[in-house]
Design a protein around this motif. Structure first.
Motif, PDB file in Angstrom:
ATOM      1  N   PHE A 144       0.941  -1.234   0.154  1.00  0.00           N
ATOM      2  CA  PHE A 144      -0.192  -0.018  -0.153  1.00  0.00           C
ATOM      3  C   PHE A 144       0.794   1.293   0.039  1.00  0.00           C
ATOM      4  N   SER A 145       0.635   2.160  -0.786  1.00  0.00           N
ATOM      5  CA  SER A 145       1.080   3.681  -0.596  1.00  0.00           C
ATOM      6  C   SER A 145       0.258   4.420   0.241  1.00  0.00           C
ATOM      7  N   LEU A 146       1.068   5.456   1.051  1.00  0.00           N
ATOM      8  CA  LEU A 146       0.663   6.367   1.954  1.00  0.00           C
ATOM      9  C   LEU A 146       0.361   7.383   1.240  1.00  0.00           C
ATOM     10  N   VAL A 147      -0.803   7.930   0.925  1.00  0.00           N
ATOM     11  CA  VAL A 147      -1.218   8.918   0.028  1.00  0.00           C
ATOM     12  C   VAL A 147      -1.475  10.286   0.717  1.00  0.00           C
ATOM     13  N   LYS A 148      -1.916  10.454   2.116  1.00  0.00           N
ATOM     14  CA  LYS A 148      -2.366  11.466   2.823  1.00  0.00           C
ATOM     15  C   LYS A 148      -2.534  11.049   4.087  1.00  0.00           C
ATOM     16  N   ILE A 149      -2.248  12.141   5.162  1.00  0.00           N
ATOM     17  CA  ILE A 149      -2.668  11.987   6.391  1.00  0.00           C
ATOM     18  C   ILE A 149      -3.534  13.322   6.783  1.00  0.00           C
ATOM     19  N   TYR A 150      -4.724  12.927   7.483  1.00  0.00           N
ATOM     20  CA  TYR A 150      -5.636  13.807   7.678  1.00  0.00           C
ATOM     21  C   TYR A 150      -6.477  13.588   8.762  1.00  0.00           C
TER      22      TYR A 150
END
Length: 175
Positions: A144-150
């Protein structure tokens, strides 16, 4: 030790629901779950029983049971399913002795292709609580790719929290 997966059966529903409703507050908080948001046990069981009978194209939830030597030890599920498009994944090893030893990664390698195949997915999302170390590590290790933190309320049983949004696209398979 033989690892395997299978679709959830009706007799698994109470075990899955009880994993949440019988858990203590601190364990649930560690996963980002708010205990007072959990549905009543009977209502939740009924909801899953009804959904279990639906065809894949109509399902609200889909559960995979994780097995060690044919004994159920955890589950993964998807929800927010848009057939032929996208779904959101969750992962749970029920007993702490099965955590932190790489089993989650091996179960995910078996489970993820099943989701893509049965639901014709193009993308799978997972948004674990940023403070829940286990799934955050496992997701990276299976591609999996980390695409954002929110900040958000990621699901119907969660509190407002910081999540790490991971994505896996169909073309990134096999694991």
């Amino acid at each position: 030790m033989k690892l395997d997966i299978r679709e959830m059966h009706s007799y698994d529903i109470e075990i899955i629901v009880d994993y949440f409703v019988n858990a203590d507050h601190s364990f649930l908080r560690g996963m980002g779950v708010e205990k007072n948001k959990l549905p009543k046990r009977a209502d939740w069981i009924e909801k899953l029983k009804i959904d279990l009978t639906k065809p894949y194209e109509k399902k609200e939830f889909y559960y995979v049971i994780w097995l060690i030597d044919n004994k159920a030890v955890g589950h993964s599920n998807i929800n927010m399913i848009e057939f032929d498009s996208i779904a959101t994944m969750h992962l749970h090893l029920w007993d702490k002795e099965n955590r932190k030893n790489g089993l989650g990664i091996e179960f995910l390698k078996l489970t993820i292709p099943c989701y893509f195949e049965k639901f014709s997915l193009k993308k799978l999302i997972c948004e674990p609580f940023s403070e829940n170390v286990g799934p955050n590590k496992a997701l990276k290790k299976v591609g999996f790719s980390l695409v954002k933190i929110y900040d958000t309320i990621p699901g119907w049983i969660n509190f407002y929290q910081v999540v790490n949004r991971y994505e896996l696209k169909k073309e990134q398979l096999p694991l």
